[in-house]
Scaffold this active site. Sequence first.
Site, short mmCIF file in Angstrom:
data_model
loop_
_atom_site.label_atom_id
_atom_site.label_comp_id
_atom_site.label_asym_id
_atom_site.label_seq_id
_atom_site.Cartn_x
_atom_site.Cartn_y
_atom_site.Cartn_z
N CYS A 92 -2.55 5.86 -17.48
CA CYS A 92 -2.68 6.85 -18.55
C CYS A 92 -3.28 8.17 -18.08
CB CYS A 92 -3.50 6.27 -19.70
SG CYS A 92 -2.71 4.84 -20.47
N HIS B 299 -8.07 11.08 -23.66
CA HIS B 299 -7.10 10.00 -23.85
C HIS B 299 -7.60 9.04 -24.92
CE1 HIS B 299 -4.25 6.89 -23.27
NE2 HIS B 299 -5.15 6.03 -22.83
N ASN C 71 -1.78 4.56 -29.06
CA ASN C 71 -2.06 4.89 -27.66
C ASN C 71 -0.73 5.27 -27.00
OD1 ASN C 71 -2.60 4.92 -24.93
ND2 ASN C 71 -3.39 2.83 -24.84
#
Length: 340
Positions: A126, A268, A298
């Site tokens: 990520c 994030h 997410n």
Amino acid sequence: MPIQPCEPQPRVGITAVGSLLPEDVLSSDDLQREVTRRSGIALPDRMLTLATGIVSRRVAPEGVYASTLAAGAARRALDAAGLDPLDVDLLVFASASRDLVEPATAHIVQAELGSRAHAVDVTNACNSFVNGIDLARGMVLAGRSRRALVVTGETPSRAVRKDPADFAEFRGSFAGYTFGDAGAAVVVEPVERGGILDVDGETHSEHWEVGGIPGGGSRHPRGDAYTYFQGDGHELRGVFEKAGTAVIDRTLHRTGMGWDGFSKVLVHQVTVPYLERFAELTGVPQDKLVVTVPELGNVASASIGVQLDRIFGELDSGERVLFVGLGGGISIMTMVWEKS
């Protein structure tokens, strides 16, 4: 001999941004019903919604791939900058998702755009998109690129196990139920003022086994069981908390900035409880955050790009934004960017 004046340091910044969300919306309640129907596991009512704070997410339909979302976001970024794909000489596809093991997905994106840029993939879970921006910045500063396009296309919803065999397998797959799909892109090029002012990062690679998608590489080249995200969400959160706020603290100390120096902080986002815990640990004011996780889930490395797209047009020249990237592996990264 007279002292020569110092040459001004070159600056590189983000000059345009774009994002793309699939039209299909899947609620957490509907996802839970599907998991229950396919697995037969009885789950508490609204468990996914209440545990994660995620109400819905976008899901890419059949025929839409990581490259599709990346190319769509790239077109929007190029249009915002008034650029043609041929105006870019470096294309970085920076994503946890990809279309194929080989070739690099950057080539598929490039073929869709009609660009002739040097094309490469960057993958770091990520944290991929922030890593990609940093790589592009370095290439421009080194004179290897005149103008770069950094793109991500994330389709982690396809790595969600919807038919766990038992509750233990459900628990091991739980982090995957947070996933949603999205694409994002930025143009990175020289600027006269502002730009990317500071970059820092840390890795804690001893925790690389905590979570991920093991299939597709030389360890597990085949086998459907390895194509799903595996990992304990509580353990993942614990590792990030153990890593602590050292990178953020260093960044604030080195730049001499406090939270009031940033117009926004883009971090994030995994779940609502984890975002709340991040704010608690770091002290960042809630009004500095751009909260997307309840409606989008997410979206992996596209998270910061989508947030940036939402605020880009509202920022004035000179306003500063802090990016905080978090990724499995484990890696933590900060980037201070000032709008030109």
